[in-house]
Design a protein around this motif. Structure first.
Motif, PDB file in Angstrom:
ATOM      1  N   VAL A 113     -26.891  10.262  69.114  1.00  0.00           N
ATOM      2  CA  VAL A 113     -25.865  11.043  68.427  1.00  0.00           C
ATOM      3  C   VAL A 113     -25.508  12.206  69.332  1.00  0.00           C
ATOM      4  CG1 VAL A 113     -25.300  12.446  66.403  1.00  0.00           C
ATOM      5  CG2 VAL A 113     -26.690  10.367  66.139  1.00  0.00           C
ATOM      6  N   MET A 114     -24.333  12.141  69.956  1.00  0.00           N
ATOM      7  CA  MET A 114     -23.891  13.131  70.939  1.00  0.00           C
ATOM      8  C   MET A 114     -24.965  13.402  71.988  1.00  0.00           C
ATOM      9  SD  MET A 114     -21.171  14.645  71.852  1.00  0.00           S
ATOM     10  CE  MET A 114     -20.045  14.707  70.455  1.00  0.00           C
ATOM     11  N   GLY A 115     -25.594  12.309  72.462  1.00  0.00           N
ATOM     12  CA  GLY A 115     -26.602  12.411  73.506  1.00  0.00           C
ATOM     13  C   GLY A 115     -28.012  12.599  73.015  1.00  0.00           C
ATOM     14  N   VAL A 116     -28.199  12.854  71.735  1.00  0.00           N
ATOM     15  CA  VAL A 116     -29.543  13.070  71.183  1.00  0.00           C
ATOM     16  C   VAL A 116     -30.115  11.718  70.774  1.00  0.00           C
ATOM     17  CG1 VAL A 116     -30.928  14.260  69.448  1.00  0.00           C
ATOM     18  CG2 VAL A 116     -28.840  15.335  70.346  1.00  0.00           C
ATOM     19  N   PRO A 117     -31.198  11.260  71.405  1.00  0.00           N
ATOM     20  CA  PRO A 117     -31.728   9.924  71.132  1.00  0.00           C
ATOM     21  C   PRO A 117     -32.629   9.904  69.898  1.00  0.00           C
ATOM     22  CG  PRO A 117     -33.036  10.962  72.846  1.00  0.00           C
ATOM     23  CD  PRO A 117     -31.942  11.937  72.490  1.00  0.00           C
ATOM     24  N   GLY A 118     -32.693   8.728  69.298  1.00  0.00           N
ATOM     25  CA  GLY A 118     -33.637   8.541  68.193  1.00  0.00           C
ATOM     26  C   GLY A 118     -34.956   7.978  68.667  1.00  0.00           C
TER      27      GLY A 118
END
Length: 488
Positions: A113-118
């Protein structure tokens, strides 16, 4: 020339003036016409569209500003259809992007999400072993205590480490805002992530929850949409619709003064004074502040605090036989790697209509400039072309001489959303709401994307309420008025 009829008490149509001929101002004017108002749009420059600008290079039509619009929000696509562009809407031919990092082009990781990984999966090569391990520790950290807002970079670095910010979040946010992830508000810039992070113990859990909701919603169709001939044709089509419905658009007509009168408003544009029942300000924050100094000094003071980033787009055309570009739509560049360009789009790969206009040409775009890091913009046009070609050669091996180049500079083109931006916007709107017949809209408030700007324009018109006859009926059916019309 003096325009004296306001419509107030005369039985004539109420009058509205929209100051600013970008997509927000044109969308506001388009919606105002639906209220039965007589509408005048004042644009200070000699062209319409603001940051949406259609142009050409080597005889091929291209965008010299924004090139796509989010299709998962309805406003922009719906407006395009309403003004007759339905048959020219086109999704990207390819949406496979890369990251130019650690000396190579690497596939853009999925599932973020906008570069933030899960998860740390599929990030090998982009992050170091230490960076990968840092993501895994997120689930063991105590929950973050949230305040009213937080910087995206600061929060993500706290949870997942700085590598995730520097090599994933920064290039993505930089592409949207030309800003610094460590200063950009998560609440304003990535509200979906902000709400999910507040509701979950760990950040990776929050990202996975967003992904699960998206999967359950079963959204289909492209995420982004373009227009044959360029996104820059959208404001021109809206303007044509405005004129066809009786609206007035004046170019080279800067508004010099805005003044309340007992009957409404007076707007001075050079030697012309236009009287109106309502005014919509659809101009950048500094211009809006200048116009509101007298009638709403508190709103003006808040608007002056909004900062902007400047940038330049460099468009290059190459002979196809000499330009062996990688597959995909282009690449993003993490600033931490020390390169000059921040992104490159392989426009002929991304948009089928560009490739079809001249199959023997390949069009490539690069962008330069970030907020508070604009030293490279001091280069002349030849210098920007040279640094773009240098970085393209380093990233892709492209050594061909371009057959044509264009440099488009956007001075103070992108508003910045620092921590607390949402509160500032609320204060601005609170001050503006105290002044009858006045509203504001545009990229400075609720989002810099095209659908967000259009939505802010619609909200501004709706806010005017009873100041314009016929508006109550329009706003009573917001879904129909926003998304109805030809092509729906």
């Amino acid at each position: 020339m003096r325009e004296a009829d306001t419509g107030t008490g005369t039985g004539q149509a109420p009058r509205a003036v929209v100051i600013g001929g970008g997509i927000a101002g044109l969308a506001a004017a388009h919606r105002l016409l639906g209220t039965g108002a007589h509408v005048t749009v004042l644009e200070a420059s000699g062209r319409l569209g603001g940051k949406l600008r259609a142009g050409e290079i080597a005889g091929v039509r291209v965008d010299l500003g924004a090139e796509s619009m989010l299709a998962r929000r309805p406003e922009a696509v719906a407006l395009a259809r309403e003004v007759g562009l339905a048959d020219r809407l086109q999704p990207p031919s390819t949406a496979t992007a890369s990251l130019w990092t650690r000396g190579a082009l690497r596939p853009m990781p999925k599932g973020h999400v906008m570069g933030v990984p899960g998860t740390a999966a599929a990030l090998s090569g982009v992050l170091s072993d230490e960076g990968l391990a840092r993501i895994e520790r997120d689930r063991d950290l105590p929950a973050t205590e949230f305040g009213d807002d937080v910087a995206v970079g600061a929060y993500v670095a706290e949870r997942l480490g700085r590598e995730v910010v520097d090599r994933l979040v920064e290039p993505l946010l930089g592409g949207v805002y030309a800003g610094d992830a460590y200063r950009i508000s998560m609440r304003s810039a990535v509200p979906q992530l902000f709400e999910a992070a507040r509701a979950h113990r760990s950040l990776t859990e929050a990202v996975r929850a967003i992904q699960e909701r998206a999967a359950q919603s079963r959204q289909t169709g492209p995420v982004f949409m373009g227009i044959e001939g360029g996104i820059g044709t959208l404001p021109l089509a809206v303007a044509d619709s405005i004129r066809a419905r009786g609206g007035e658009i004046l170019l080279d007509s800067p508004a010099h003064e805005l003044r309340r009168t007992p009957d409404g408003w007076q707007v001075r544009a050079d030697d012309r004074i236009i009287e109106a029942d309502a005014v919509v300000l659809a101009v950048p924050a500094q211009k809006a502040a200048w116009l509101l100094d007298t009638e709403s000094p508190a709103a003006a003071a808040e608007l002056r605090a909004v900062e902007y980033a400047s940038m330049a787009l460099i468009t290059l055309a190459f002979r196809r036989g000499e330009a062996n570009l990688p597959e995909g739509s282009g690449f993003l560049v993490p600033p931490v790697d020390g390169h000059t360009i921040k992104a490159s789009t392989f426009a002929s790969h991304k948009w089928g209509w560009i490739a079809a206009e001249d199959p023997d040409l390949v069009v490539v775009r690069t962008s330069v400039g970030r907020h508070r890091d604009e030293k490279d913009l001091a280069r002349d046009d030849d210098g920007l072309v040279a640094v773009s070609r240098h970085d393209l050669r380093e990233a892709t091996g492209l050594t061909a001489e371009p057959v044509a180049t264009r440099v488009t500079r956007w001075h103070e083109g992108l508003p910045q959303y620092p921590v607390g931006h949402h509160a500032r916007v609320a204060r601005i709107r609170g001050h503006v709401a105290k002044v009858p017949g006045l509203a504001v809209c545009g990229a400075a408030y609720d989002g810099v994307g095209i659908p967000a700007c259009i939505a802010s324009a619609y909200a501004a018109v709706d806010q005017l309420g009873g100041d314009l006859t016929g508006l109550d009926e329009l706003t009573a059916h917001p879904v129909q008025s926003l998304h109805g019309g030809a092509g729906e």
